[in-house]
Design a protein around this motif. Structure first.
Motif, PDB file in Angstrom:
ATOM      1  N   HIS A 177      63.185  68.230 116.090  1.00 37.08           N
ATOM      2  CA  HIS A 177      63.474  66.812 115.866  1.00 37.08           C
ATOM      3  C   HIS A 177      62.379  65.992 116.534  1.00 37.08           C
ATOM      4  O   HIS A 177      62.308  65.910 117.771  1.00 37.08           O
ATOM      5  CB  HIS A 177      64.859  66.460 116.399  1.00 37.08           C
ATOM      6  N   ALA A 178      61.501  65.446 115.703  1.00 37.25           N
ATOM      7  CA  ALA A 178      60.360  64.690 116.206  1.00 37.25           C
ATOM      8  C   ALA A 178      59.868  63.784 115.086  1.00 37.25           C
ATOM      9  O   ALA A 178      60.003  64.122 113.909  1.00 37.25           O
ATOM     10  CB  ALA A 178      59.244  65.637 116.647  1.00 37.25           C
ATOM     11  N   VAL A 179      59.310  62.632 115.461  1.00 38.61           N
ATOM     12  CA  VAL A 179      58.854  61.686 114.447  1.00 38.61           C
ATOM     13  C   VAL A 179      57.458  61.174 114.759  1.00 38.61           C
ATOM     14  O   VAL A 179      57.039  61.107 115.915  1.00 38.61           O
ATOM     15  CB  VAL A 179      59.809  60.472 114.298  1.00 38.61           C
ATOM     16  N   ILE A 180      56.768  60.809 113.668  1.00 37.94           N
ATOM     17  CA  ILE A 180      55.529  60.044 113.746  1.00 37.94           C
ATOM     18  C   ILE A 180      55.862  58.637 113.275  1.00 37.94           C
ATOM     19  O   ILE A 180      56.489  58.459 112.226  1.00 37.94           O
ATOM     20  CB  ILE A 180      54.432  60.637 112.838  1.00 37.94           C
ATOM     21  N   ILE A 181      55.456  57.622 114.043  1.00 36.64           N
ATOM     22  CA  ILE A 181      55.732  56.245 113.664  1.00 36.64           C
ATOM     23  C   ILE A 181      54.421  55.465 113.545  1.00 36.64           C
ATOM     24  O   ILE A 181      53.340  55.974 113.845  1.00 36.64           O
ATOM     25  CB  ILE A 181      56.683  55.551 114.662  1.00 36.64           C
ATOM     26  N   GLY A 182      54.532  54.202 113.121  1.00 36.05           N
ATOM     27  CA  GLY A 182      53.352  53.350 113.013  1.00 36.05           C
ATOM     28  C   GLY A 182      52.674  53.486 111.674  1.00 36.05           C
ATOM     29  O   GLY A 182      53.321  53.653 110.632  1.00 36.05           O
ATOM     30  N   GLU A 183      51.357  53.439 111.694  1.00 34.93           N
ATOM     31  CA  GLU A 183      50.555  53.503 110.473  1.00 34.93           C
ATOM     32  C   GLU A 183      50.568  54.904 109.869  1.00 34.93           C
ATOM     33  O   GLU A 183      50.517  55.898 110.595  1.00 34.93           O
ATOM     34  CB  GLU A 183      49.102  53.120 110.786  1.00 34.93           C
ATOM     35  N   HIS A 184      50.617  54.973 108.546  1.00 26.73           N
ATOM     36  CA  HIS A 184      50.317  56.228 107.859  1.00 26.73           C
ATOM     37  C   HIS A 184      48.797  56.302 107.788  1.00 26.73           C
ATOM     38  O   HIS A 184      48.174  55.961 106.788  1.00 26.73           O
ATOM     39  CB  HIS A 184      50.928  56.231 106.455  1.00 26.73           C
ATOM     40  N   GLY A 185      48.223  56.713 108.904  1.00 22.22           N
ATOM     41  CA  GLY A 185      46.768  56.711 109.005  1.00 22.22           C
ATOM     42  C   GLY A 185      46.332  57.071 110.404  1.00 22.22           C
ATOM     43  O   GLY A 185      47.060  57.701 111.171  1.00 22.22           O
ATOM     44  N   ASP A 186      45.143  56.618 110.775  1.00 21.56           N
ATOM     45  CA  ASP A 186      44.517  57.087 111.998  1.00 21.56           C
ATOM     46  C   ASP A 186      45.194  56.584 113.270  1.00 21.56           C
ATOM     47  O   ASP A 186      45.043  57.193 114.335  1.00 21.56           O
ATOM     48  CB  ASP A 186      43.034  56.690 112.004  1.00 21.56           C
ATOM     49  N   SER A 187      45.941  55.461 113.200  1.00 27.07           N
ATOM     50  CA  SER A 187      46.592  54.955 114.412  1.00 27.07           C
ATOM     51  C   SER A 187      48.056  55.389 114.516  1.00 27.07           C
ATOM     52  O   SER A 187      48.806  54.842 115.327  1.00 27.07           O
ATOM     53  CB  SER A 187      46.509  53.419 114.463  1.00 27.07           C
ATOM     54  N   GLN A 188      48.441  56.386 113.731  1.00 21.99           N
ATOM     55  CA  GLN A 188      49.821  56.889 113.777  1.00 21.99           C
ATOM     56  C   GLN A 188      50.157  57.371 115.191  1.00 21.99           C
ATOM     57  O   GLN A 188      49.281  57.788 115.950  1.00 21.99           O
ATOM     58  CB  GLN A 188      50.019  58.015 112.780  1.00 21.99           C
ATOM     59  N   LEU A 189      51.454  57.331 115.500  1.00 19.35           N
ATOM     60  CA  LEU A 189      51.876  57.591 116.871  1.00 19.35           C
ATOM     61  C   LEU A 189      52.963  58.665 116.933  1.00 19.35           C
ATOM     62  O   LEU A 189      54.069  58.463 116.432  1.00 19.35           O
ATOM     63  CB  LEU A 189      52.417  56.283 117.477  1.00 19.35           C
ATOM     64  N   PRO A 190      52.676  59.817 117.533  1.00 21.90           N
ATOM     65  CA  PRO A 190      53.731  60.805 117.752  1.00 21.90           C
ATOM     66  C   PRO A 190      54.619  60.365 118.918  1.00 21.90           C
ATOM     67  O   PRO A 190      54.114  59.984 119.970  1.00 21.90           O
ATOM     68  CB  PRO A 190      52.957  62.090 118.110  1.00 21.90           C
ATOM     69  N   VAL A 191      55.923  60.411 118.717  1.00 25.13           N
ATOM     70  CA  VAL A 191      56.843  59.972 119.776  1.00 25.13           C
ATOM     71  C   VAL A 191      57.222  61.182 120.612  1.00 25.13           C
ATOM     72  O   VAL A 191      58.261  61.829 120.411  1.00 25.13           O
ATOM     73  CB  VAL A 191      58.091  59.278 119.178  1.00 25.13           C
ATOM     74  N   TRP A 192      56.381  61.500 121.576  1.00 26.65           N
ATOM     75  CA  TRP A 192      56.592  62.683 122.407  1.00 26.65           C
ATOM     76  C   TRP A 192      57.834  62.561 123.281  1.00 26.65           C
ATOM     77  O   TRP A 192      58.514  63.544 123.548  1.00 26.65           O
ATOM     78  CB  TRP A 192      55.371  62.921 123.308  1.00 26.65           C
ATOM     79  N   SER A 193      58.155  61.344 123.699  1.00 23.61           N
ATOM     80  CA  SER A 193      59.265  61.170 124.635  1.00 23.61           C
ATOM     81  C   SER A 193      60.611  61.550 124.029  1.00 23.61           C
ATOM     82  O   SER A 193      61.562  61.837 124.764  1.00 23.61           O
ATOM     83  CB  SER A 193      59.313  59.720 125.125  1.00 23.61           C
ATOM     84  N   LEU A 194      60.703  61.559 122.685  1.00 24.73           N
ATOM     85  CA  LEU A 194      61.968  61.877 122.032  1.00 24.73           C
ATOM     86  C   LEU A 194      61.956  63.211 121.295  1.00 24.73           C
ATOM     87  O   LEU A 194      62.984  63.630 120.762  1.00 24.73           O
ATOM     88  CB  LEU A 194      62.342  60.756 121.041  1.00 24.73           C
ATOM     89  N   ALA A 195      60.815  63.883 121.256  1.00 27.97           N
ATOM     90  CA  ALA A 195      60.724  65.154 120.530  1.00 27.97           C
ATOM     91  C   ALA A 195      61.602  66.209 121.196  1.00 27.97           C
ATOM     92  O   ALA A 195      61.602  66.346 122.427  1.00 27.97           O
ATOM     93  CB  ALA A 195      59.275  65.633 120.492  1.00 27.97           C
ATOM     94  N   SER A 196      62.364  66.958 120.385  1.00 29.21           N
ATOM     95  CA  SER A 196      63.296  67.926 120.966  1.00 29.21           C
ATOM     96  C   SER A 196      63.483  69.150 120.072  1.00 29.21           C
ATOM     97  O   SER A 196      63.236  69.104 118.869  1.00 29.21           O
ATOM     98  CB  SER A 196      64.659  67.258 121.207  1.00 29.21           C
ATOM     99  N   ILE A 197      63.926  70.215 120.708  1.00 26.47           N
ATOM    100  CA  ILE A 197      64.329  71.451 120.035  1.00 26.47           C
ATOM    101  C   ILE A 197      65.653  71.876 120.646  1.00 26.47           C
ATOM    102  O   ILE A 197      65.805  71.889 121.874  1.00 26.47           O
ATOM    103  CB  ILE A 197      63.278  72.568 120.220  1.00 26.47           C
ATOM    104  N   ALA A 198      66.623  72.200 119.800  1.00 25.73           N
ATOM    105  CA  ALA A 198      67.943  72.627 120.270  1.00 25.73           C
ATOM    106  C   ALA A 198      68.559  71.622 121.242  1.00 25.73           C
ATOM    107  O   ALA A 198      69.198  72.004 122.235  1.00 25.73           O
ATOM    108  CB  ALA A 198      67.856  74.015 120.921  1.00 25.73           C
ATOM    109  N   GLY A 199      68.321  70.333 120.981  1.00 26.25           N
ATOM    110  CA  GLY A 199      68.907  69.293 121.807  1.00 26.25           C
ATOM    111  C   GLY A 199      68.202  69.063 123.125  1.00 26.25           C
ATOM    112  O   GLY A 199      68.644  68.246 123.928  1.00 26.25           O
ATOM    113  N   MET A 200      67.099  69.771 123.354  1.00 25.40           N
ATOM    114  CA  MET A 200      66.362  69.629 124.612  1.00 25.40           C
ATOM    115  C   MET A 200      64.991  69.023 124.351  1.00 25.40           C
ATOM    116  O   MET A 200      64.309  69.400 123.386  1.00 25.40           O
ATOM    117  CB  MET A 200      66.179  70.997 125.282  1.00 25.40           C
TER     118      MET A 200
END
Length: 328
Positions: A177-200
């Motif tokens: 469970h992880a998302v990329i937000i912002g521009e569909h392009g070079d300034s896209q932003l991975p949201v590391w603070s919320l990325a998770s596996i098995a609820g962790m």
């Protein structure tokens, strides 16, 4: 095994695809296999080729119980549940998505008002690049509520991100469970603070799995995600399968009114910047895309999102200025 269409409210589902190039046709084929639509209409400037594609698709439609046809004008959009715009100049090797903006903006000026005229209640789904700038353009040119103008945005990037994380951690991407937000392009932003596996969260998952959390490896995951389209275009000249599957995943909760959360582009205010279109997780249903709950970002991510929004806004303003000067 055949699939019957799954109409919402008992109504037949008509979907119009503007642009019968590789993305448009692959999307039409994916929609046929999904069983979501009972009628598919292709509109393209090259009507002869579009008719060839429609005939070929009709042979697949024999198994999918859907009607496929070609239309020569936008009156065919009347009654459409959704109109998907894939038409435009494709990204070439070495180009950024933003390089396409002037040509494709001019196309939208011609196309979007016609769609809005004949299908005032439809939902517009934009796939043409640069998708965020053109989602904003479609919103302004159509006069539709912002909920009914949706860009494919970072839905594809989010899929790629989960794929890369799944490969690295050795788990199915569906369980990441992880998302990329912002521009569909070079300034896209991975949201590391919320990325998770098995609820962790990823760091906690690594602790539980007895492995080190590798910052450099995560940077490489983000880099591969951001550069995936460039690599594909360099190798085969276009992307089409991934984006077609994403467009179906956007259309499905709209048709089924299922309130699914998908990371798509929509006009709004982001970190004080706007109105601008960029991607955030949105709830999708038959009324369109809704941002009911703000995404919980840390301060670094908020700044990254603001930078992305400012970049998109700058391009929007430059296009408007250029368009005004050409008309004066």
């Amino acid at each position: 095994m055949s699939h019957e269409p799954s109409p919402a409210n008992g109504k037949s589902i008509k979907v119009v695809i503007v642009g019968a190039g590789s993305v448009g046709v692959t999307t039409a084929y994916a929609l046929l296999l999904s069983g979501l639509a009972s009628e598919l209409v292709l509109i393209d400037i090259d009507e002869n080729r579009a008719r060839g594609e429609a005939t070929d698709l009709s042979h697949a439609a024999h198994f999918a119980h859907a009607r496929v046809r070609v239309a020569s004008d936008y009156a065919a959009c009347e009654g459409a549940t959704a109109v998907i715009i894939t038409a435009g100049v494709n990204q070439k090797p070495g180009q950024t998505r933003m390089d396409l903006v002037k040509t494709n903006y001019g196309l939208f000026e011609a196309v979007v008002p016609q769609i809005a005229k004949h299908a005032p209640d439809t939902i517009l789904i934009v796939a043409t690049n640069p998708v965020d700038v053109l989602t904003h353009a479609a919103y302004e040119l159509s006069g539709f509520p912002k909920e009914r103008v949706i860009g494919s945005g970072t839905a594809m990037d989010t899929t790629r991100f989960r794929h890369e994380l799944g490969l690295y951690y050795g788990v199915n991407p569906r369980n990441v469970h992880a998302v990329i937000i912002g521009e569909h392009g070079d300034s896209q932003l991975p949201v590391w603070s919320l990325a998770s596996i098995a609820g962790m969260r990823l760091r906690d998952y690594c602790v539980q799995a007895g492995r080190e959390y590798d910052e450099k490896a995560m940077d490489d995951v983000a880099r591969r995600t951001r550069g995936a389209a460039y690599e594909i275009i360099q190798r085969k000249g276009k992307t089409n399968y991934g984006v077609a599957s994403v467009l179906v995943s956007i259309l499905e909760p709209i048709v089924k009114d299922s309130d699914a959360i998908v990371t798509v582009s929509r006009v709004g205010m982001y970190e004080g910047v706007g109105p601008v279109a960029l991607s955030m997780p949105c709830k999708l249903n038959r009324e369109g895309a809704h941002q009911d709950v703000p995404l919980l970002l840390n301060e670094v991510e908020k700044e990254g999102l603001k930078t992305s929004a400012l970049g998109i806004r700058e391009v929007i303003l430059s296009v408007k200025k250029s368009d005004a000067e050409s008309q004066s």
